[in-house]
Design an enzyme around this catalytic site. Structure first.
Site, PDB file in Angstrom:
ATOM      1  N   TYR A 151     -28.242   1.025   8.451  1.00  0.00           N
ATOM      2  CA  TYR A 151     -29.062   0.608   7.304  1.00  0.00           C
ATOM      3  C   TYR A 151     -29.727   1.812   6.648  1.00  0.00           C
ATOM      4  O   TYR A 151     -29.614   2.015   5.433  1.00  0.00           O
ATOM      5  CB  TYR A 151     -30.120  -0.391   7.772  1.00  0.00           C
ATOM      6  CG  TYR A 151     -30.955  -0.975   6.656  1.00  0.00           C
ATOM      7  CD1 TYR A 151     -30.408  -1.875   5.744  1.00  0.00           C
ATOM      8  CD2 TYR A 151     -32.297  -0.647   6.520  1.00  0.00           C
ATOM      9  CE1 TYR A 151     -31.174  -2.431   4.721  1.00  0.00           C
ATOM     10  CE2 TYR A 151     -33.081  -1.197   5.508  1.00  0.00           C
ATOM     11  CZ  TYR A 151     -32.509  -2.082   4.610  1.00  0.00           C
ATOM     12  OH  TYR A 151     -33.266  -2.617   3.609  1.00  0.00           O
ATOM     13  N   LYS A 155     -28.431   3.063   3.031  1.00  0.00           N
ATOM     14  CA  LYS A 155     -29.252   3.042   1.823  1.00  0.00           C
ATOM     15  C   LYS A 155     -29.415   4.438   1.232  1.00  0.00           C
ATOM     16  O   LYS A 155     -29.494   4.607   0.003  1.00  0.00           O
ATOM     17  CB  LYS A 155     -30.624   2.431   2.134  1.00  0.00           C
ATOM     18  CG  LYS A 155     -30.598   0.924   2.394  1.00  0.00           C
ATOM     19  CD  LYS A 155     -30.301   0.143   1.119  1.00  0.00           C
ATOM     20  CE  LYS A 155     -30.534  -1.339   1.309  1.00  0.00           C
ATOM     21  NZ  LYS A 155     -30.309  -2.110   0.057  1.00  0.00           N
ATOM     22  N   VAL A 193     -41.791  -8.655  11.073  1.00  0.00           N
ATOM     23  CA  VAL A 193     -43.058  -8.815  11.760  1.00  0.00           C
ATOM     24  C   VAL A 193     -43.898  -9.945  11.175  1.00  0.00           C
ATOM     25  O   VAL A 193     -44.523 -10.716  11.933  1.00  0.00           O
ATOM     26  CB  VAL A 193     -43.818  -7.465  11.778  1.00  0.00           C
ATOM     27  CG1 VAL A 193     -44.211  -7.026  10.374  1.00  0.00           C
ATOM     28  CG2 VAL A 193     -45.025  -7.535  12.681  1.00  0.00           C
ATOM     29  N   PHE A 197     -44.789 -13.204  13.494  1.00  0.00           N
ATOM     30  CA  PHE A 197     -46.165 -13.497  13.900  1.00  0.00           C
ATOM     31  C   PHE A 197     -46.612 -14.868  13.402  1.00  0.00           C
ATOM     32  O   PHE A 197     -47.264 -15.621  14.135  1.00  0.00           O
ATOM     33  CB  PHE A 197     -47.111 -12.415  13.367  1.00  0.00           C
ATOM     34  CG  PHE A 197     -47.009 -11.097  14.086  1.00  0.00           C
ATOM     35  CD1 PHE A 197     -46.172 -10.927  15.176  1.00  0.00           C
ATOM     36  CD2 PHE A 197     -47.770 -10.010  13.662  1.00  0.00           C
ATOM     37  CE1 PHE A 197     -46.085  -9.708  15.843  1.00  0.00           C
ATOM     38  CE2 PHE A 197     -47.689  -8.786  14.308  1.00  0.00           C
ATOM     39  CZ  PHE A 197     -46.847  -8.633  15.393  1.00  0.00           C
ATOM     40  N   GLY A 213     -49.190  -1.618  19.249  1.00  0.00           N
ATOM     41  CA  GLY A 213     -49.769  -2.257  18.070  1.00  0.00           C
ATOM     42  C   GLY A 213     -50.520  -1.320  17.153  1.00  0.00           C
ATOM     43  O   GLY A 213     -51.066  -1.748  16.132  1.00  0.00           O
ATOM     44  N   GLN A 215     -49.105   1.205  15.526  1.00  0.00           N
ATOM     45  CA  GLN A 215     -48.265   1.645  14.406  1.00  0.00           C
ATOM     46  C   GLN A 215     -48.664   0.875  13.148  1.00  0.00           C
ATOM     47  O   GLN A 215     -49.113  -0.268  13.225  1.00  0.00           O
ATOM     48  CB  GLN A 215     -46.771   1.466  14.723  1.00  0.00           C
ATOM     49  CG  GLN A 215     -46.280   0.044  14.907  1.00  0.00           C
ATOM     50  CD  GLN A 215     -46.365  -0.460  16.338  1.00  0.00           C
ATOM     51  OE1 GLN A 215     -47.317  -0.164  17.051  1.00  0.00           O
ATOM     52  NE2 GLN A 215     -45.375  -1.249  16.751  1.00  0.00           N
ATOM     53  N   THR A 216     -48.515   1.509  12.001  1.00  0.00           N
ATOM     54  CA  THR A 216     -49.027   0.920  10.763  1.00  0.00           C
ATOM     55  C   THR A 216     -47.904   0.545   9.803  1.00  0.00           C
ATOM     56  O   THR A 216     -46.824   1.123   9.826  1.00  0.00           O
ATOM     57  CB  THR A 216     -49.983   1.886  10.038  1.00  0.00           C
ATOM     58  OG1 THR A 216     -49.252   3.030   9.581  1.00  0.00           O
ATOM     59  CG2 THR A 216     -51.118   2.311  10.948  1.00  0.00           C
ATOM     60  N   ASP A 278     -38.208   3.145  15.821  1.00  0.00           N
ATOM     61  CA  ASP A 278     -39.158   2.360  15.039  1.00  0.00           C
ATOM     62  C   ASP A 278     -40.229   3.303  14.490  1.00  0.00           C
ATOM     63  O   ASP A 278     -40.863   4.033  15.254  1.00  0.00           O
ATOM     64  CB  ASP A 278     -39.814   1.290  15.924  1.00  0.00           C
ATOM     65  CG  ASP A 278     -40.580   0.264  15.113  1.00  0.00           C
ATOM     66  OD1 ASP A 278     -39.927  -0.457  14.352  1.00  0.00           O
ATOM     67  OD2 ASP A 278     -41.811   0.192  15.256  1.00  0.00           O
ATOM     68  N   PRO A 279     -40.439   3.341  13.167  1.00  0.00           N
ATOM     69  CA  PRO A 279     -41.397   4.298  12.606  1.00  0.00           C
ATOM     70  C   PRO A 279     -42.835   3.993  13.013  1.00  0.00           C
ATOM     71  O   PRO A 279     -43.232   2.841  13.118  1.00  0.00           O
ATOM     72  CB  PRO A 279     -41.207   4.148  11.091  1.00  0.00           C
ATOM     73  CG  PRO A 279     -40.562   2.822  10.901  1.00  0.00           C
ATOM     74  CD  PRO A 279     -39.750   2.559  12.123  1.00  0.00           C
TER      75      PRO A 279
END
Length: 322
Positions: A151, A155, A193, A197, A213, A215-216, A278-279
């Site tokens: 992906y 892109k 997410v 949730f 948790g 990470q932003t 995962d960033p």
């Protein structure tokens, strides 16, 4: 004749039965245009566009853009591609083909019809960024060999194709880099997410947080995002890439706590290992969108979550079709 009919166009929307595509089709119809919605229904859903079938200016065509498409239109919005890790990692080769072969086919169509074409790119082109917030001039920090690469790199390659068709063939392009977007018509099983949730909270299940948790992410409501699409397509001052997203930053834990509180749930937060690549942070710098488009988001997280929770509440109650 109504004023908008003087500028009536026939617009192709690939991925038009998807979450973003269906909202875009609606907005284009509301503006008085004819819309050709193309989707192979891999992640798009017929239920997202059923309410549009009665409109004589709306047409739906089942087609995979990795195969050539010969139609007569004035403009193209290229949104076709699975956008959640659950879906794009299921068939990574097809994901990459959709980004590359699909872009080549749509750019070839735009070249033939001499029409404007819009590419729905993504903040994933920045990878796990070393620059924060992310400016369009940042080249990114992307793993080309990981499970998300189909992906991310797909892109990035699509953006390259768009720029090269613009430089070599004079194709009139627009490139938007989409940051996390949410709202009604999100696929309930796409693993993103917000939908995860909200559904877990509504069902009283544990809220699964990957990592600690901290990470932003920055969450943009779908109506704001579509506004940005249309403003980018309509103006001629920039071809992009242009960040379209909400610059307000939240931790994943804050989002989970908001979902629990707003649904009145008794769900507990549980923590699982962070997925590969995962960033850690994701926040758009939207200076270009503000200055070139006169755009910035209007719907803030709590208001958008209220609408999204109401949608999924009806979906789970069987009042909406999946």
């Amino acid at each position: 004749m109504a004023e908008h009919q003087l500028f009536r166009k026939r617009v192709l929307v690939t991925g038009g039965a998807g979450f973003l595509g269906s909202h875009l089709c609606q907005r284009l119809l509301d503006a008085g245009h004819d819309v050709l919605c193309v989707d192979n229904y891999y992640t798009g859903r017929r239920s997202n566009i059923e309410h549009l079938f009665a409109n004589s200016r709306f047409e739906a065509l089942r087609h995979d853009i990795t195969a050539p498409l010969f139609v007569e239109v004035d403009e193209i919005f290229n949104l076709a591609c699975p956008a959640s890790p659950v879906h794009y990692q299921f068939d990574p080769v097809q994901t990459l083909k959709t980004c590359v072969h699909g872009s080549i086919n749509m750019l070839g169509l735009a070249k033939r019809i001499k029409g404007k074409i819009f590419q729905a790119s993504t903040s994933e082109v920045y990878g796990d960024p070393l620059v924060h917030p992310q400016l369009e001039s940042y080249w990114g920090h992307v793993n080309p060999l990981g499970p998300r690469s189909c992906y991310d790199e797909g892109k990035r390659a699509a953006e390259t194709l768009f720029m090269d068709y613009h430089r070599q063939h004079g194709v009139d392009i627009r490139i938007a880099r989409i940051f996390n977007t949410y709202g009604p018509r999100m696929h309930p099983n796409d693993g993103r997410v917000v939908s995860n949730f909200v559904i877990q909270a509504l069902q009283g299940q544990d809220i699964t947080i990957y990592g600690d948790g901290s990470q932003t992410r920055s969450f943009c409501y779908v109506d704001d995002l579509i506004d940005g699409f249309l403003k980018l397509m309509e103006q001629s001052g920039t071809i992009g890439p242009c960040n379209i997203g909400n610059p307000n930053e939240f931790t994943i834990r804050q989002l989970a706590e908001a979902a629990v509180e707003m649904t009145g749930s008794r769900s507990k937060l549980v923590y699982l290992p962070l997925p590969t690549d995962d960033p850690k942070q994701r926040q758009p710098d939207i200076t270009l969108a503000r200055e070139a488009l006169g755009w910035e988001p209007a719907v803030q997280l709590r208001e958008g979550l209220e609408r999204t929770i109401a949608y999924f509440d009806q979906l789970l109650a069987g009042k909406r079709s999946i």
